[in-house]
Design an enzyme around this catalytic site. Structure first.
Site, PDB file in Angstrom:
ATOM      1  CE  LYS A 174      34.365  10.978  44.882  1.00 11.46           C
ATOM      2  NZ  LYS A 174      33.013  11.396  45.001  1.00 11.46           N
TER       3      LYS A 174
HETATM    4  C1  LIG Z   1      31.622  10.694  44.964  1.00 10.19           C
HETATM    5  C2  LIG Z   1      30.459  11.575  45.214  1.00 10.19           C
HETATM    6  C3  LIG Z   1      29.438  11.212  46.105  1.00 10.19           C
HETATM    7  C4  LIG Z   1      29.348   9.858  46.748  1.00 10.19           C
HETATM    8  O1  LIG Z   1      30.461   9.557  47.531  1.00 10.19           O
HETATM    9  P1  LIG Z   1      30.610   8.061  48.106  1.00 10.19           P
HETATM   10  O2  LIG Z   1      31.629   8.197  49.201  1.00 10.19           O
HETATM   11  O3  LIG Z   1      31.097   7.223  46.962  1.00 10.19           O
HETATM   12  O4  LIG Z   1      29.284   7.624  48.592  1.00 10.19           O
HETATM   13  C5  LIG Z   1      28.437  12.131  46.357  1.00 10.19           C
HETATM   14  N1  LIG Z   1      28.414  13.329  45.761  1.00 10.19           N
HETATM   15  C6  LIG Z   1      29.363  13.707  44.879  1.00 10.19           C
HETATM   16  C7  LIG Z   1      29.290  15.064  44.272  1.00 10.19           C
HETATM   17  C8  LIG Z   1      30.396  12.824  44.559  1.00 10.19           C
HETATM   18  O5  LIG Z   1      31.318  13.183  43.653  1.00 10.19           O
END
Ligand SMILES: *Cc1c(COP(=O)(O)O)cnc(C)c1O
Length: 387
Positions: free
Chosen positions: A184
């Protein structure tokens, strides 16, 4: 062709992060403590929210958020199929029913014009996903929510930092959930944050994120703290560690710089790749800011394209396999691929290219060169261009 493999994503970690983690290990306090508190304060100030609750994933933040707004068995939550599976799974965890509404063909965000037709007496919340960091059209969504007394919980896993009509994502709906997963825009390895302006939601999420315990562990182990605690609800184990938060504090300080670099790469991609037959680059609504995290659309056979790109040493990915195509949801709710035509059509054509601050100009040129080569070759072979 480039010589080494360019990963689809790599975190940008510097000496500050490394030293902060070492400092945390030397301090002897590893789990949730003062560093998490500091990260929460910094994060709330950065996005302009009143409360920020640090947790160990965005999935955990979404689960806590839906619990806090009162989602329970049989309650319906309106969301979009064009998302990661976790967005929909947390509704299931609470016994709720995900009600899917198709995305807009261009932004791949929840289409506000299709929401009202899906509202029933059981609808309790709307869960928009800011695809690739471009905010959903929040004004109509918030208006519908107000008119029908629904909560708005946002999946902002890609949307840090993002602005909608001058307002930061994190200050728009009732609770906004961010991700600090390794791919992210900011990372703590694993981690997440729930941001809200509502005191009662913040209090509920704080309670439920650590066993439903009346005091958190950090307070209990202070010299003037009390060993005693009470369990006020059967809570979860979703707290972030001080080790992770010490990375997050430094990542957050570099967030604007990371954003500027991604924006630059996105501009280079758009300039070099838009207007080519067989390629469609992401479109950004003018009045909405965009975190530029993901996606290039292509009008050629996607799976072949991905294989060829990988063979040319460029990592790529697909965001996302829409929720309604996964066997669990297909079987449980009887979804057909064409039920959400925009999500299904995008899924068949979409490719996410690498876009992260650690990329060099040469890396960006290599991606552009490989994509151009493939598109041209593809046209020569005349495989399946629909452009
Ligand atoms: C990565 C992601 C998540 C989950 O995030 P985590 O921190 O891995 O639990 C949820 N929604 C979207 C759209 C994502 O890309």
């Amino acid at each position: 062709m480039r010589s080494g493999f360019l990963p689809f994503s790599q975190p940008m970690l510097g000496e500050e992060e490394i030293e902060a983690v070492v400092g945390c290990l030397r301090s002897g306090w590893l789990t949730t403590g003062t560093v998490v508190k500091e990260f929460e304060r910094d994060f709330a100030a950065y996005v302009g929210g009143k409360h920020a609750v640090a947790v160990n994933s965005c999935t955990a933040a979404l689960h806590l958020a839906l619990e806090a707004v009162g989602i329970g068995p049989g309650d319906e939550v309106i969301t979009c199929p064009m998302t990661f599976a976790a967005t929909v799974a947390v509704i299931e965890h609470l016994g709720g029913r995900p009600v899917l509404v198709d995305c807009e063909a261009t932004s791949l965000n929840l289409d506000p014009s299709q929401i009202e037709a899906r509202i029933t007496p059981r609808t309790k919340a709307i869960l928009p996903v800011h695809f690739g960091g471009q905010p959903c059209d929040m004004d109509p969504i918030l208006e519908i929510a107000r008119a029908h007394g629904l909560a708005v919980v946002e999946d902002a896993a890609h949307a840090l930092p993002s602005r909608y009509r001058g307002r930061m994502v994190g200050t728009l709906g009732d609770i906004t959930c961010f991700s600090f997963y390794a791919t992210k825009t900011l990372t703590t390895g694993e981690g997440g944050m729930a941001v809200t302006n509502h005191d009662d939601y913040a209090e509920r999420m704080r309670l439920m994120h650590l066993h439903g315990m009346s005091h958190d562990a950090w307070k209990r182990y202070q010299q003037n703290g009390s060993w005693s605690y009470e369990i006020l609800a059967p809570g979860f184990k979703y707290n972030l560690t001080d080790i992770a938060a010490s990375i997050g504090i430094h990542q957050l300080r570099r967030c604007e710089g990371f954003h500027a670099r991604r924006l630059r790469i996105a501009r280079d991609y758009t300039a070099a790749l838009s207007g080519r037959d067989g390629l469609e680059t992401p479109r950004v609504a003018d009045e909405r800011g965009h975190a530029w995290h993901l996606t290039e659309n292509l009008d050629i056979d996607r799976d072949t394209f991905m294989r060829r790109l990988t063979a040319m040493n460029i990592g790529a990915s697909v965001h996302f396999i829409p929720a309604h195509l996964h066997p669990y949801y297909r079987q449980k709710y009887g979804f057909q691929p064409g039920d959400f035509p925009n999500a299904f059509s995008a899924f068949q054509r979409i490719v996410s290219l690498p876009i992260y601050p650690k990329m060099t100009d040469q890396d960006v040129d290599d991606v552009i060169g490989s994509v151009r080569t493939l598109v041209e070759e593809h046209r020569q072979c005349n495989v399946s261009s629909t452009a």
